[in-house]
Design an enzyme around this catalytic site. Structure first.
Site, PDB file in Angstrom:
ATOM      1  N   GLN A   1       0.853  -1.198   0.000  1.00 30.45           N
ATOM      2  CA  GLN A   1       0.000   0.000   0.000  1.00 30.45           C
ATOM      3  C   GLN A   1       0.885   1.242   0.000  1.00 30.45           C
ATOM      4  O   GLN A   1       0.390   2.354  -0.087  1.00 30.45           O
ATOM      5  CB  GLN A   1      -0.867   0.015   1.269  1.00 30.45           C
ATOM      6  CG  GLN A   1      -1.813  -1.164   1.372  1.00 30.45           C
ATOM      7  CD  GLN A   1      -2.362  -1.284   2.796  1.00 30.45           C
ATOM      8  OE1 GLN A   1      -3.357  -0.669   3.141  1.00 30.45           O
ATOM      9  NE2 GLN A   1      -1.710  -2.085   3.617  1.00 30.45           N
ATOM     10  N   ASN A   2       2.182   1.028   0.124  1.00 32.88           N
ATOM     11  CA  ASN A   2       3.102   2.160   0.247  1.00 32.88           C
ATOM     12  C   ASN A   2       3.368   2.803  -1.108  1.00 32.88           C
ATOM     13  O   ASN A   2       3.469   2.122  -2.120  1.00 32.88           O
ATOM     14  CB  ASN A   2       4.420   1.709   0.875  1.00 32.88           C
ATOM     15  CG  ASN A   2       4.209   1.161   2.269  1.00 32.88           C
ATOM     16  OD1 ASN A   2       3.157   1.400   2.870  1.00 32.88           O
ATOM     17  ND2 ASN A   2       5.177   0.444   2.789  1.00 32.88           N
ATOM     18  N   VAL A   3       3.542   4.122  -1.064  1.00 36.95           N
ATOM     19  CA  VAL A   3       3.834   4.842  -2.300  1.00 36.95           C
ATOM     20  C   VAL A   3       5.336   5.129  -2.413  1.00 36.95           C
ATOM     21  O   VAL A   3       5.768   5.832  -3.305  1.00 36.95           O
ATOM     22  CB  VAL A   3       3.003   6.154  -2.405  1.00 36.95           C
ATOM     23  CG1 VAL A   3       1.530   5.829  -2.568  1.00 36.95           C
ATOM     24  CG2 VAL A   3       3.208   7.053  -1.175  1.00 36.95           C
ATOM     25  N   ASP A   4       6.133   4.574  -1.474  1.00 35.99           N
ATOM     26  CA  ASP A   4       7.584   4.734  -1.592  1.00 35.99           C
ATOM     27  C   ASP A   4       8.126   3.661  -2.534  1.00 35.99           C
ATOM     28  O   ASP A   4       7.394   2.781  -2.979  1.00 35.99           O
ATOM     29  CB  ASP A   4       8.256   4.678  -0.203  1.00 35.99           C
ATOM     30  CG  ASP A   4       8.071   3.324   0.501  1.00 35.99           C
ATOM     31  OD1 ASP A   4       8.322   2.285  -0.141  1.00 35.99           O
ATOM     32  OD2 ASP A   4       7.669   3.316   1.682  1.00 35.99           O
TER      33      ASP A   4
ATOM     34  N   HIS B   1      -1.613   1.403  -4.155  1.00 35.05           N
ATOM     35  CA  HIS B   1      -2.007   2.809  -3.979  1.00 35.05           C
ATOM     36  C   HIS B   1      -1.151   3.761  -4.812  1.00 35.05           C
ATOM     37  O   HIS B   1      -1.078   4.945  -4.515  1.00 35.05           O
ATOM     38  CB  HIS B   1      -1.940   3.190  -2.493  1.00 35.05           C
ATOM     39  CG  HIS B   1      -2.974   2.496  -1.657  1.00 35.05           C
ATOM     40  ND1 HIS B   1      -2.965   2.479  -0.284  1.00 35.05           N
ATOM     41  CD2 HIS B   1      -4.081   1.786  -2.022  1.00 35.05           C
ATOM     42  CE1 HIS B   1      -3.999   1.787   0.176  1.00 35.05           C
ATOM     43  NE2 HIS B   1      -4.694   1.348  -0.858  1.00 35.05           N
TER      44      HIS B   1
ATOM     45  N   CYS C   1       2.259  18.648 -18.241  1.00 37.27           N
ATOM     46  CA  CYS C   1       2.562  17.601 -19.226  1.00 37.27           C
ATOM     47  C   CYS C   1       3.010  18.265 -20.530  1.00 37.27           C
ATOM     48  O   CYS C   1       2.770  19.457 -20.742  1.00 37.27           O
ATOM     49  CB  CYS C   1       1.295  16.783 -19.450  1.00 37.27           C
ATOM     50  SG  CYS C   1       1.419  15.475 -20.663  1.00 37.27           S
TER      51      CYS C   1
ATOM     52  N   GLY D   1       3.150  -4.598   8.865  1.00 35.59           N
ATOM     53  CA  GLY D   1       3.145  -3.153   9.113  1.00 35.59           C
ATOM     54  C   GLY D   1       1.965  -2.387   8.547  1.00 35.59           C
ATOM     55  O   GLY D   1       2.138  -1.275   8.064  1.00 35.59           O
TER      56      GLY D   1
HETATM   57  P1  OAD Z   1      -1.183   2.921   9.164  1.00 33.03           P
HETATM   58  O1  OAD Z   1      -0.506   4.156   9.632  1.00 33.03           O
HETATM   59  O2  OAD Z   1      -2.664   2.877   9.219  1.00 33.03           O
HETATM   60  O3  OAD Z   1      -0.652   1.674   9.984  1.00 33.03           O
HETATM   61  C1  OAD Z   1       0.713   1.428  10.174  1.00 33.03           C
HETATM   62  C2  OAD Z   1       0.855   0.134  10.951  1.00 33.03           C
HETATM   63  O4  OAD Z   1       2.251  -0.169  11.065  1.00 33.03           O
HETATM   64  C3  OAD Z   1       0.310   0.192  12.387  1.00 33.03           C
HETATM   65  O5  OAD Z   1      -0.522  -0.940  12.606  1.00 33.03           O
HETATM   66  C4  OAD Z   1       1.565   0.141  13.265  1.00 33.03           C
HETATM   67  O6  OAD Z   1       1.342  -0.558  14.473  1.00 33.03           O
HETATM   68  C5  OAD Z   1       2.531  -0.611  12.378  1.00 33.03           C
HETATM   69  N1  OAD Z   1       3.961  -0.321  12.601  1.00 33.03           N
HETATM   70  C6  OAD Z   1       4.563   0.862  12.856  1.00 33.03           C
HETATM   71  N2  OAD Z   1       5.886   0.734  12.905  1.00 33.03           N
HETATM   72  C7  OAD Z   1       6.165  -0.585  12.680  1.00 33.03           C
HETATM   73  C8  OAD Z   1       7.370  -1.358  12.595  1.00 33.03           C
HETATM   74  N3  OAD Z   1       8.572  -0.822  12.753  1.00 33.03           N
HETATM   75  N4  OAD Z   1       7.257  -2.680  12.325  1.00 33.03           N
HETATM   76  C9  OAD Z   1       6.029  -3.258  12.173  1.00 33.03           C
HETATM   77  N5  OAD Z   1       4.866  -2.579  12.234  1.00 33.03           N
HETATM   78  C10 OAD Z   1       4.927  -1.261  12.484  1.00 33.03           C
HETATM   79  O7  OAD Z   1      -0.623   2.638   7.692  1.00 33.03           O
HETATM   80  P2  OAD Z   1      -1.242   1.666   6.565  1.00 33.03           P
HETATM   81  O8  OAD Z   1      -1.905   0.504   7.178  1.00 33.03           O
HETATM   82  O9  OAD Z   1      -0.166   1.410   5.594  1.00 33.03           O
HETATM   83  O10 OAD Z   1      -3.730   5.091   1.783  1.00 33.03           O
HETATM   84  O11 OAD Z   1      -2.332   2.617   5.928  1.00 33.03           O
HETATM   85  C11 OAD Z   1      -3.096   2.134   4.855  1.00 33.03           C
HETATM   86  C12 OAD Z   1      -3.451   3.260   3.927  1.00 33.03           C
HETATM   87  O12 OAD Z   1      -4.074   4.314   4.661  1.00 33.03           O
HETATM   88  C13 OAD Z   1      -2.257   3.948   3.272  1.00 33.03           C
HETATM   89  O13 OAD Z   1      -1.770   3.271   2.146  1.00 33.03           O
HETATM   90  C14 OAD Z   1      -2.826   5.277   2.895  1.00 33.03           C
HETATM   91  C15 OAD Z   1      -3.594   5.605   4.158  1.00 33.03           C
HETATM   92  O14 OAD Z   1      -4.660   6.463   4.015  1.00 33.03           O
HETATM   93  C16 OAD Z   1      -3.835   6.021   0.831  1.00 33.03           C
HETATM   94  O15 OAD Z   1      -3.214   7.059   0.867  1.00 33.03           O
HETATM   95  C17 OAD Z   1      -4.771   5.646  -0.254  1.00 33.03           C
END
Ligand code: OAD
Length: 257
Positions: free
Chosen positions: A118-121, A136, A165, A204
């Site tokens: 889901q990461n954009v990196d 994403h 563009c 994560g």
């Molecule tokens: P979140 O910020 O919702 O969740 C990050 C998760 O990573 C949490 O459950 C943390 O506990 C966990 N975490 C943090 N540091 C960690 C580490 N070092 N090792 C393991 N786990 C760790 O981020 P996402 O779930 O990625 O979408 O969010 C999903 C989507 O919501 C994103 O892609 C973005 C956002 O809105 C869009 O922009 C469309």
């Protein structure tokens, strides 16, 4: 038994339990021919990138509707681009960590491997991952709002802002915004991988954002073993076969070797 002895005995039991979970996870991964992995912002946290919902998370400081919707972009494209340009400059200074590298190593040794993020990196790619599904989109891609042409643009900082563009149209970040559908081809490939996986590893992510959060549940329904690596319990923990709590950069190298 003194309090200190009781504490030591509890700590000892807990570390034995974690040790046996790690061994079990390693065995499941080693035996599986088809593995799917879904990652979220947590895997890049140890590289210095903010998550969305954790302490100092982006959505704790900014409102998504102000910065990550088509409406916000239509209102003020320059402001939106300034925010994405700032994120691009932060990302440009980050390097992959041991968690990203462990997943690249897993891909290299697995018969059928799908990494969906889901990461954009681009830290998975920088770590050596080859077959990636960006659910994403990517911070490094830009798309013309007039002709639809999508391009990779690694310039930091971007000039001019907002970028244009060749056709003269306004370009937008190549990411998925709130209210938008996920890219169809990527979503289809992710669903297929989830349905076929013997082991589905979730790393994560808070497992709150759909449709990505539905993928491990689909894998469960199709008989996969679902394992989660996360600092904390999530929405998925109650149904996953195993939840390993800790940092991805520390746990993944232990279960992938
Ligand atoms: P979140 O910020 O919702 O969740 C990050 C998760 O990573 C949490 O459950 C943390 O506990 C966990 N975490 C943090 N540091 C960690 C580490 N070092 N090792 C393991 N786990 C760790 O981020 P996402 O779930 O990625 O979408 O969010 C999903 C989507 O919501 C994103 O892609 C973005 C956002 O809105 C869009 O922009 C469309």
């Amino acid at each position: 038994m003194t309090l200190a002895q009781l504490a030591n005995s509890i700590i000892g039991r807990m570390s034995r339990e974690v040790g046996s979970q790690i061994a079990q996870a390693r065995a499941w991964l080693a035996a599986a021919r088809r593995i799917a992995v879904l990652t979220g912002a947590g895997i890049s946290a140890e590289s210095g990138l903010p998550t969305f919902r954790g302490t100092n998370g982006l959505w704790r400081q900014y409102r998504p509707e102000d910065l990550a919707t088509q409406q916000a972009f239509a209102r003020n494209p320059k402001l939106i681009w300034e925010w994405y340009d700032w994120r691009r400059s932060v990302h440009a200074q980050c390097a992959p960590n041991d968690g990203h590298r462990a997943l690249a190593a897993l891909e290299a040794r697995c018969e059928q491997f799908t990494l969906m993020t889901q990461n954009v990196d681009n830290l998975h790619e920088s770590a050596g991952s080859k077959k990636m599904i960006h659910l994403h989109g990517s911070l490094w891609s830009v798309r013309c709002t007039r002709c639809g042409r999508e391009q990779v643009n690694m310039q930091v900082p971007l000039e001019p802002l907002p970028p244009l563009c060749e056709c003269g149209g306004l370009q937008r970040p190549g990411v998925v915004w709130f209210g938008e559908a996920l890219p169809e081809r990527e979503l289809r490939a992710a669903v297929a991988a989830a349905r076929e996986a013997e082991v589905f590893l979730v790393v994560g992510t808070s497992s709150l954002v759909y449709p990505a959060a539905a993928l491990p549940r689909m894998a469960l329904e199709c008989g996969a073993r679902v394992m989660e690596v996360n600092l904390d319990a999530t929405e998925l923990s109650a149904v996953a076969h195993m939840s390993l709590h800790g940092k991805a950069g520390e746990i993944l190298p232990q279960i992938i070797c």
